[in-house]
Design a protein around this motif. Structure first.
Motif, PDB file in Angstrom:
ATOM      1  N   ALA A   1      -0.932   0.323  -9.493  1.00 28.94           N
ATOM      2  CA  ALA A   1      -2.081   1.234  -9.439  1.00 28.94           C
ATOM      3  C   ALA A   1      -3.393   0.473  -9.315  1.00 28.94           C
ATOM      4  CB  ALA A   1      -2.111   2.132 -10.670  1.00 28.94           C
ATOM      5  N   GLY A   2      -3.346  -0.852  -9.454  1.00 26.30           N
ATOM      6  CA  GLY A   2      -4.533  -1.665  -9.293  1.00 26.30           C
ATOM      7  C   GLY A   2      -4.178  -3.134  -9.348  1.00 26.30           C
ATOM      8  N   TYR A   3      -4.929  -3.939  -8.582  1.00 27.27           N
ATOM      9  CA  TYR A   3      -4.728  -5.380  -8.576  1.00 27.27           C
ATOM     10  C   TYR A   3      -6.057  -6.036  -8.295  1.00 27.27           C
ATOM     11  CZ  TYR A   3      -3.176 -10.018  -7.027  1.00 27.27           C
ATOM     12  OH  TYR A   3      -2.997 -11.368  -6.883  1.00 27.27           O
ATOM     13  N   THR A   4      -6.474  -6.921  -9.174  1.00 26.27           N
ATOM     14  CA  THR A   4      -7.710  -7.663  -8.960  1.00 26.27           C
ATOM     15  C   THR A   4      -7.475  -9.133  -9.271  1.00 26.27           C
ATOM     16  OG1 THR A   4      -8.482  -7.214 -11.198  1.00 26.27           O
ATOM     17  CG2 THR A   4      -9.245  -5.716  -9.476  1.00 26.27           C
ATOM     18  N   VAL A   5      -8.223  -9.979  -8.580  1.00 23.50           N
ATOM     19  CA  VAL A   5      -8.204 -11.407  -8.822  1.00 23.50           C
ATOM     20  C   VAL A   5      -9.641 -11.880  -8.917  1.00 23.50           C
ATOM     21  CG1 VAL A   5      -7.535 -13.684  -7.961  1.00 23.50           C
ATOM     22  CG2 VAL A   5      -6.072 -11.723  -7.514  1.00 23.50           C
TER      23      VAL A   5
ATOM     24  N   THR B   1      -5.203  -9.453 -12.551  1.00 22.52           N
ATOM     25  CA  THR B   1      -4.949  -8.273 -13.372  1.00 22.52           C
ATOM     26  C   THR B   1      -4.154  -7.267 -12.556  1.00 22.52           C
ATOM     27  OG1 THR B   1      -6.979  -8.604 -14.639  1.00 22.52           O
ATOM     28  CG2 THR B   1      -5.984  -6.408 -14.724  1.00 22.52           C
ATOM     29  N   PHE B   2      -3.026  -6.861 -13.113  1.00 17.86           N
ATOM     30  CA  PHE B   2      -2.171  -5.835 -12.523  1.00 17.86           C
ATOM     31  C   PHE B   2      -2.285  -4.599 -13.391  1.00 17.86           C
ATOM     32  CE2 PHE B   2      -0.275  -9.788 -11.214  1.00 17.86           C
ATOM     33  CZ  PHE B   2       0.238  -9.554  -9.948  1.00 17.86           C
ATOM     34  N   ARG B   3      -2.519  -3.455 -12.771  1.00 15.64           N
ATOM     35  CA  ARG B   3      -2.481  -2.184 -13.492  1.00 15.64           C
ATOM     36  C   ARG B   3      -1.307  -1.406 -12.923  1.00 15.64           C
ATOM     37  NH1 ARG B   3      -4.993   3.001 -13.202  1.00 15.64           N
ATOM     38  NH2 ARG B   3      -6.077   2.377 -11.313  1.00 15.64           N
ATOM     39  N   LEU B   4      -0.376  -1.046 -13.802  1.00 14.44           N
ATOM     40  CA  LEU B   4       0.836  -0.331 -13.394  1.00 14.44           C
ATOM     41  C   LEU B   4       0.883   1.033 -14.055  1.00 14.44           C
ATOM     42  CD1 LEU B   4       3.425  -3.222 -13.935  1.00 14.44           C
ATOM     43  CD2 LEU B   4       2.199  -2.666 -11.834  1.00 14.44           C
ATOM     44  N   LEU B   5       1.460   1.985 -13.353  1.00 10.36           N
ATOM     45  CA  LEU B   5       1.724   3.328 -13.884  1.00 10.36           C
ATOM     46  C   LEU B   5       3.225   3.574 -13.805  1.00 10.36           C
ATOM     47  CD1 LEU B   5      -0.925   5.556 -12.069  1.00 10.36           C
ATOM     48  CD2 LEU B   5      -0.914   4.910 -14.475  1.00 10.36           C
TER      49      LEU B   5
ATOM     50  N   TYR C   1       0.833  -1.208   0.000  1.00 14.65           N
ATOM     51  CA  TYR C   1       0.000   0.000   0.000  1.00 14.65           C
ATOM     52  C   TYR C   1       0.870   1.262   0.000  1.00 14.65           C
ATOM     53  CZ  TYR C   1      -4.017   2.943   1.010  1.00 14.65           C
ATOM     54  OH  TYR C   1      -5.000   3.900   0.939  1.00 14.65           O
ATOM     55  N   ARG C   2       1.877   1.266   0.838  1.00 14.66           N
ATOM     56  CA  ARG C   2       2.760   2.435   0.979  1.00 14.66           C
ATOM     57  C   ARG C   2       3.501   2.727  -0.325  1.00 14.66           C
ATOM     58  NH1 ARG C   2       4.752   0.616   5.403  1.00 14.66           N
ATOM     59  NH2 ARG C   2       6.578  -0.356   4.479  1.00 14.66           N
ATOM     60  N   GLU C   3       3.911   1.677  -1.058  1.00 19.17           N
ATOM     61  CA  GLU C   3       4.697   1.853  -2.274  1.00 19.17           C
ATOM     62  C   GLU C   3       3.851   1.953  -3.540  1.00 19.17           C
ATOM     63  OE1 GLU C   3       7.381  -1.458  -2.171  1.00 19.17           O
ATOM     64  OE2 GLU C   3       8.614  -0.553  -0.597  1.00 19.17           O
ATOM     65  N   ALA C   4       2.533   1.802  -3.402  1.00 17.39           N
ATOM     66  CA  ALA C   4       1.647   1.841  -4.575  1.00 17.39           C
ATOM     67  C   ALA C   4       1.504   3.276  -5.089  1.00 17.39           C
ATOM     68  CB  ALA C   4       0.274   1.294  -4.200  1.00 17.39           C
TER      69      ALA C   4
END
Length: 115
Positions: A105-109, A92-96, A25-28
């Motif tokens: 920036a997002g992670y869903t399973v 699904t990984f969403r990276l910026l 969370y801190r590094e997101a």
């Protein structure tokens, strides 16, 4: 897949498995923190860890890169067909990319085991 983006996904995967939810969370990216409170983020990651277990293998299902250095934001959304210890699912990984670093920036399973 940019090597730096893959390294971020690998690092986040290990942090989830190791229970380092606060560090994730801190590094997101700030976008993650603006959308999801820390308690909700931690609860979701714990649920994945407890119900599915560690990642055993992944196969890329799709990857979409948008933007870039000349047209920010530079994003990458990667979806995997994933085999966990106790079930299968789609991650699904969403990276910026910001300041030369790929940030989560997002992670869903999605998995029947999470119902």
């Amino acid at each position: 897949m940019p090597a730096e983006a893959q390294a971020t996904i690998d690092r986040v995967t290990e942090e989830i498995a190791s229970g380092r939810d606060e560090q994730i969370y801190r590094e997101a990216a700030e976008e993650w923190r603006a959308e999801v409170p820390p308690e909700e983020s931690g609860a979701a990651l714990r649920r994945v860890r407890e119900r599915l277990g560690r990642v055993q293998s992944r196969a890329m299902y799709s990857g979409v890169e948008t933007g870039g250095e000349s047209s920010p934001p530079h994003t990458l959304t990667v979806t995997y067909q994933t085999t966990f210890e106790r079930a299968t699912g789609m991650e699904t990984f969403r990276l910026l990319k910001r300041d030369g670093r790929w940030l989560l920036a997002g992670y869903t399973v999605t998995s029947d085991a999470l119902r």
